[in-house]
Motif scaffolding. Sequence first.
Motif, short mmCIF file in Angstrom:
data_model
loop_
_atom_site.label_atom_id
_atom_site.label_comp_id
_atom_site.label_asym_id
_atom_site.label_seq_id
_atom_site.Cartn_x
_atom_site.Cartn_y
_atom_site.Cartn_z
N LEU A 1 0.95 -1.25 0.01
CA LEU A 1 0.11 0.11 0.12
C LEU A 1 0.76 1.25 -0.02
N ALA A 2 2.01 1.35 0.74
CA ALA A 2 2.77 2.36 0.80
C ALA A 2 3.51 2.67 -0.49
N ILE A 3 3.91 1.52 -0.89
CA ILE A 3 4.66 1.70 -2.51
C ILE A 3 3.62 2.35 -3.40
N ALA A 4 2.34 2.03 -3.29
CA ALA A 4 1.32 2.51 -4.52
C ALA A 4 1.32 3.88 -4.15
N LEU A 5 1.32 4.50 -2.72
CA LEU A 5 1.19 5.85 -2.42
C LEU A 5 2.31 6.57 -3.08
N VAL A 6 3.40 5.98 -3.38
CA VAL A 6 4.64 7.17 -3.73
C VAL A 6 4.16 7.84 -5.00
N ASP A 7 3.53 7.31 -5.87
CA ASP A 7 3.20 7.89 -7.30
C ASP A 7 1.90 8.26 -7.73
N ALA A 8 1.06 7.72 -6.78
CA ALA A 8 -0.47 7.76 -7.13
C ALA A 8 -1.04 9.49 -7.03
N ALA A 9 -1.96 9.65 -7.93
CA ALA A 9 -2.39 11.05 -7.91
C ALA A 9 -3.73 11.05 -7.05
N THR A 10 -4.48 9.74 -6.57
CA THR A 10 -5.65 10.19 -6.03
C THR A 10 -5.62 8.96 -5.03
N LEU A 11 -6.16 9.07 -3.77
CA LEU A 11 -6.57 8.14 -2.58
C LEU A 11 -7.95 8.22 -2.36
N ILE A 12 -8.42 7.02 -2.89
CA ILE A 12 -10.25 6.66 -2.48
C ILE A 12 -10.30 5.64 -1.45
N VAL A 13 -10.99 5.92 -0.42
CA VAL A 13 -10.96 5.17 0.96
C VAL A 13 -12.24 4.50 0.70
N GLY A 14 -12.48 3.22 0.95
CA GLY A 14 -13.59 2.58 0.85
C GLY A 14 -13.75 1.97 2.40
N THR A 15 -14.81 2.30 3.07
CA THR A 15 -15.12 1.77 4.42
C THR A 15 -16.51 1.27 4.60
N PRO A 16 -17.09 0.25 5.32
CA PRO A 16 -18.17 0.31 6.02
C PRO A 16 -18.38 0.92 7.38
N THR A 17 -19.33 0.81 8.00
CA THR A 17 -19.74 1.58 9.11
C THR A 17 -19.67 0.73 10.43
N VAL A 18 -18.76 1.01 11.53
CA VAL A 18 -18.77 0.23 12.56
C VAL A 18 -19.39 0.84 13.54
N HIS A 19 -20.44 0.74 14.33
CA HIS A 19 -21.16 1.86 15.03
C HIS A 19 -21.58 2.93 14.08
N VAL A 20 -20.84 4.01 14.44
CA VAL A 20 -21.20 5.15 13.39
C VAL A 20 -19.87 5.63 12.81
N GLY A 21 -18.80 5.04 12.97
CA GLY A 21 -17.42 5.30 12.33
C GLY A 21 -16.91 4.52 11.36
N PRO A 22 -15.79 4.77 10.82
CA PRO A 22 -15.01 3.78 9.94
C PRO A 22 -14.56 2.55 10.52
N HIS A 23 -14.46 1.71 9.81
CA HIS A 23 -13.83 0.39 10.26
C HIS A 23 -12.37 0.52 10.88
N PRO A 24 -12.19 -0.06 11.85
CA PRO A 24 -10.80 0.24 12.59
C PRO A 24 -9.67 0.10 11.70
N ALA A 25 -9.77 -0.83 10.67
CA ALA A 25 -8.63 -1.20 9.72
C ALA A 25 -8.49 0.15 8.88
N VAL A 26 -9.70 0.81 8.55
CA VAL A 26 -9.48 1.83 7.83
C VAL A 26 -8.95 3.07 8.48
N TYR A 27 -9.38 3.24 9.81
CA TYR A 27 -8.65 4.18 10.66
C TYR A 27 -7.00 3.94 10.64
N TYR A 28 -6.77 2.69 10.48
CA TYR A 28 -5.27 2.39 10.57
C TYR A 28 -4.61 2.89 9.08
N ALA A 29 -5.20 2.53 8.16
CA ALA A 29 -4.71 2.80 6.59
C ALA A 29 -4.77 4.25 6.53
#
Length: 395
Positions: free
Chosen positions: A288-316
């Motif tokens: 994931l870090a390698i892909a971020l070196v060159d990319a122009a756009t980040l799109i984050v996809g998350t389900p909702t846990v309680h009312v917030g993002p999934h903890p794995a998405v918090y981490y990323a």
Amino acid sequence: MRARKIKNGIEAICCVHWERRLFDSLIPLPDGTSYNAYLVHGSEATALVDAADPDLSDDLMGALAGIDKIDYLISQHSEQDHAGLIPAVLERFPAARLICSEKAHDMLTSHLQVDSGRIQVVADGEELSLGDKTLRFVYTPWVHWPETMCTFVPEDKCLFSCDFFGSHLAASDLFVTDQALVYEAAKRYYAEIMMPFRRVITKNMEKLDGLDFDMIAPSHGPVYDQPQFILDAYRDWISARMKNEVVLPYISMHGSTAKMAAYLTDALAARGVKVQLFDLAVTDIGKLAIALVDAATLIVGTPTVHVGPHPAVYYAAHLANMLKPKLKYAAIINSYGWSSKAIEQITDLIPHLKVNVLGTVLQKGLPDVETFAQLDALAATVADAHKKEPDVATD
Ligand code: FEO
């Protein structure tokens, strides 16, 4: 473990950690790593450039077993994977002076409890004569600690760079033999620890431009006997140039976010935008870090846990924020069961990313025709933004 010649009077001691799979209890090392130390034999004095990680004490101390005298131990970087065995080397060679940068003095005494009476601080650009060889110290701060420096031997056109240009790659090859393999490992290394310091690395690269070297000997991974390859790679990574790419990390609990991510990937690809899709449930964060070196756009996809993002998405999201990639644009796609504040919370997690948010798609439950239309519109907006951005290569 034995020392091997890289230049006349210069030998590498490559302590190869084949089985190591995690660094800092954080960074995956799919190909292991190495900690390289270098012996520089001058006509009047001998220096050892860097030590190694204490885990490989037998390797380093075994390679030094036949050495009668070390006059100078050069600490280019105080982190324990290179400096951890400094106390052992100083004990083995009681007359050796420990050479370091100004800022390293405090680190070596506090992290390793080295007696400050053994330490000799050198200034940026200062030279130390070994007789027919000279060590010139070049401060290169923030690759990736504040005290880091390189060591240049002008007589042999050899640059010791420690972490700078390094690669986490266990190999028996002394020199780079497979550039594609080393490129990937070096890019992973750059992405994980150098990328946040891109601007200061640019200044350090300019400083090195003034040196006439034909070999870079890093303290991780193989030695570069054709250094242009890694210099060109670094120049590309630190430049403003970006690729027509989207990095899309996501996770899914019941399949809705996965359907949205897959549809969006297809919609972007249909518009000529490359997508690197990462299911965070199984992702190597180094990739994931390698892909971020060159990319122009980040799109984050998350389900909702309680009312917030999934903890794995918090981490990323936190990781992306910490690594400070070049990214120009971002978007968020989110599914939820009954209520969601995930989009607002993710936005708050990435203050270091100077991005324009191109859109958000929020879906209750399974995506439907209307959701797919919104994802198509988002894909079109991303493709259009990339075309208009001069630093993104879309041809
Ligand atoms: Fe390889 Fe920052 O230590």
